[in-house]
Design a protein around this motif. Structure first.
Motif, PDB file in Angstrom:
ATOM      1  N   SER A 132       0.821  -1.275   0.104  1.00  0.00           N
ATOM      2  CA  SER A 132      -0.105   0.021  -0.021  1.00  0.00           C
ATOM      3  C   SER A 132       0.862   1.407  -0.065  1.00  0.00           C
ATOM      4  CB  SER A 132      -0.985  -0.024   1.354  1.00  0.00           C
ATOM      5  OG  SER A 132      -1.920  -1.135   1.133  1.00  0.00           O
ATOM      6  N   ALA A 294     -10.003   1.395 -12.274  1.00  0.00           N
ATOM      7  CA  ALA A 294      -8.452   1.061 -12.256  1.00  0.00           C
ATOM      8  C   ALA A 294      -8.236  -0.179 -13.052  1.00  0.00           C
ATOM      9  CB  ALA A 294      -8.037   1.297 -10.885  1.00  0.00           C
ATOM     10  N   ILE A 299      -4.935  -2.792  -8.946  1.00  0.00           N
ATOM     11  CA  ILE A 299      -5.674  -3.039  -7.810  1.00  0.00           C
ATOM     12  C   ILE A 299      -4.768  -4.085  -6.966  1.00  0.00           C
ATOM     13  CG2 ILE A 299      -7.718  -4.199  -7.156  1.00  0.00           C
ATOM     14  CD1 ILE A 299      -9.142  -2.719  -9.091  1.00  0.00           C
ATOM     15  N   LEU A 304      -5.426  -1.884  -3.894  1.00  0.00           N
ATOM     16  CA  LEU A 304      -6.159  -0.719  -4.013  1.00  0.00           C
ATOM     17  C   LEU A 304      -7.600  -1.616  -3.792  1.00  0.00           C
ATOM     18  CD1 LEU A 304      -5.078   1.138  -7.125  1.00  0.00           C
ATOM     19  CD2 LEU A 304      -4.982   1.861  -4.530  1.00  0.00           C
ATOM     20  N   THR A 307     -13.259  -0.776  -6.223  1.00  0.00           N
ATOM     21  CA  THR A 307     -13.955   0.310  -6.579  1.00  0.00           C
ATOM     22  C   THR A 307     -12.959   1.311  -7.125  1.00  0.00           C
ATOM     23  OG1 THR A 307     -14.077   1.193  -4.473  1.00  0.00           O
ATOM     24  CG2 THR A 307     -16.123  -0.286  -5.383  1.00  0.00           C
ATOM     25  N   ALA A 308     -11.648   1.229  -7.250  1.00  0.00           N
ATOM     26  CA  ALA A 308     -10.588   2.402  -7.258  1.00  0.00           C
ATOM     27  C   ALA A 308     -10.764   2.787  -8.802  1.00  0.00           C
ATOM     28  CB  ALA A 308      -9.298   1.727  -7.104  1.00  0.00           C
ATOM     29  N   THR A 309     -10.233   4.033  -9.037  1.00  0.00           N
ATOM     30  CA  THR A 309     -10.114   4.581 -10.357  1.00  0.00           C
ATOM     31  C   THR A 309      -8.998   4.896 -10.843  1.00  0.00           C
ATOM     32  OG1 THR A 309     -10.799   6.824  -9.481  1.00  0.00           O
ATOM     33  CG2 THR A 309     -12.986   5.341 -10.020  1.00  0.00           C
ATOM     34  N   ASP A 312      -7.071   7.208  -8.524  1.00  0.00           N
ATOM     35  CA  ASP A 312      -6.422   6.474  -7.066  1.00  0.00           C
ATOM     36  C   ASP A 312      -5.111   5.880  -7.840  1.00  0.00           C
ATOM     37  OD1 ASP A 312      -8.662   6.879  -5.514  1.00  0.00           O
ATOM     38  OD2 ASP A 312      -9.494   5.153  -6.808  1.00  0.00           O
ATOM     39  N   VAL A 313      -5.101   5.345  -9.184  1.00  0.00           N
ATOM     40  CA  VAL A 313      -3.687   4.942  -9.553  1.00  0.00           C
ATOM     41  C   VAL A 313      -2.698   6.073  -9.626  1.00  0.00           C
ATOM     42  CG1 VAL A 313      -2.792   3.771 -11.424  1.00  0.00           C
ATOM     43  CG2 VAL A 313      -4.784   2.823 -10.990  1.00  0.00           C
TER      44      VAL A 313
END
Length: 351
Positions: A132, A294, A299, A304, A307-309, A312-313
């Motif tokens: 992370s 994402a 992920i 991640l 639901t990450a997009t 976020d990446v």
């Protein structure tokens, strides 16, 4: 007639002894036992074994197996039958293996699972290599160029940014992809040179070989991620080949001449990367770039949420670049103090 057959048989048996010396035992046995056919011996045209007077086991021309493997034909056939159909396995996102490869050497295929017991689908990295990202890192830190070498490194990076801005303009997806093809080179070059130095001098490296190689791998994973978002055109791929070829050789020579200059330049290069990803985020927030989901590889690699997009990446990639900035400026400072990298513990696992 019987005498002729006996003489012919003796002649062929002698030839067989000569042939058997030219090949390993597994080959000669496999040839004879597996695919031999019965025929009347009228002349030498293959591997032979006397069965009785005038009748021999004959199998094709020996010249066809001269370049064969030392594995017998029987073993090779067994390998072929061991090929099993397996579900597709992702390899970094765009390639799939549809068959499990049987190995004569006894190397077992790995079976990796996640913590929840589900199958791990990536071959390019493993669950214990994921992490992370630390998003709390200071993104505004900057090393003021003080020495002559610092100024050369700083303005070299600024000069490299100009053609990049003109070529990609505000296409930040393709820009990020090009940036990562360059950013993944220094860590590999530095790690390789330190590795060779360690071998020559019979000394340890203080962990810096692993640190630099991990940096190169991390940058490569950035590229694998953005490959899922931005599909490069043919001329962009050609540009990557040209830029990488020039930059790799230039950095290789620069690192040999002055490691402190090389690490300082990478530190400034990472500062520019932070700026580029900050502009990328601004375009995403304005809606000029679609904030798509994402990629699955991102992920899993950065742990991640499902639901990450894309936003976020970009955030975690920018944090990675900030950590690489710190590591390379730190390495350059060590050299400026007249010390060697091995004298300072490497920041292994600094994400």
């Amino acid at each position: 007639m019987m005498m002729a057959s006996r003489r012919g048989g003796a002649k062929l048996a002698g030839s067989m002894m000569l042939v058997s010396r030219s090949f390993s035992k597994p080959i000669s046995r496999g040839v004879i036992a597996k695919e031999a056919v019965t025929a009347k011996a009228v002349g030498f045209h293959g591997d032979v074994l006397r069965k009785n007077i005038g009748e021999f086991w004959v199998r094709g021309s020996v010249f066809g197996v001269r370049h064969g493997s030392t594995v017998s034909f029987g073993e090779k056939d067994q390998q072929k039958t061991e090929m099993k159909q397996t579900p597709p396995v992702a390899d970094g996102g765009d390639k799939e293996e549809k068959k499990e490869i049987a190995s004569y050497w006894g190397v077992p295929p790995s079976r990796v699972t996640k913590e929840d017991g589900t199958e791990w689908k990536w071959n390019c990295f493993r669950p214990w290599e994921t992490y992370s990202a630390d998003l709390s890192i200071d993104l505004k830190k900057h090393h003021l160029p003080a020495t002559f070498l610092d100024k050369i490194a700083y303005w070299t990076v600024k000069a490299l940014r100009l053609p990049t801005d003109l070529f990609f303009q505000r296409r930040y997806g393709c820009r990020a992809m090009m940036l990562e093809t360059v950013a993944a080179v220094p860590g590999m070059v530095g790690g390789m040179l330190l590795h060779c130095k360690s071998l020559r001098r019979f000394e340890q490296s203080g962990g810096w070989i692993k640190t630099l190689l991990d940096e190169a791998e991390n940058e490569r994973m950035h590229l694998m991620t953005f490959m899922e978002v931005a599909k490069p055109k043919w001329y962009e791929r050609a540009l990557v080949i040209a830029v990488q070829g020039v930059f790799l050789n230039a950095y290789f020579i620069g690192y040999i001449i002055s490691p402190k200059f090389a690490h300082r330049m990478v530190g400034y290069l990472e500062e520019e990367a932070i700026h580029s990803y900050t502009e990328f985020l601004k375009e995403l927030d304005k809606g000029n770039i679609e904030n798509v989901p994402a990629p699955s590889i991102a992920i899993d690699y950065w742990r991640l949420p499902p639901t990450a997009t894309l936003r976020d990446v970009v955030l975690v990639v920018r944090a990675d670049e900030a950590h690489h900035r710190d590591v390379n400026h730190f390495a350059s400072d060590i050299h400026y103090q007249g010390r060697e990298l091995k004298e300072a513990p490497a920041p292994i696992g600094y994400h």
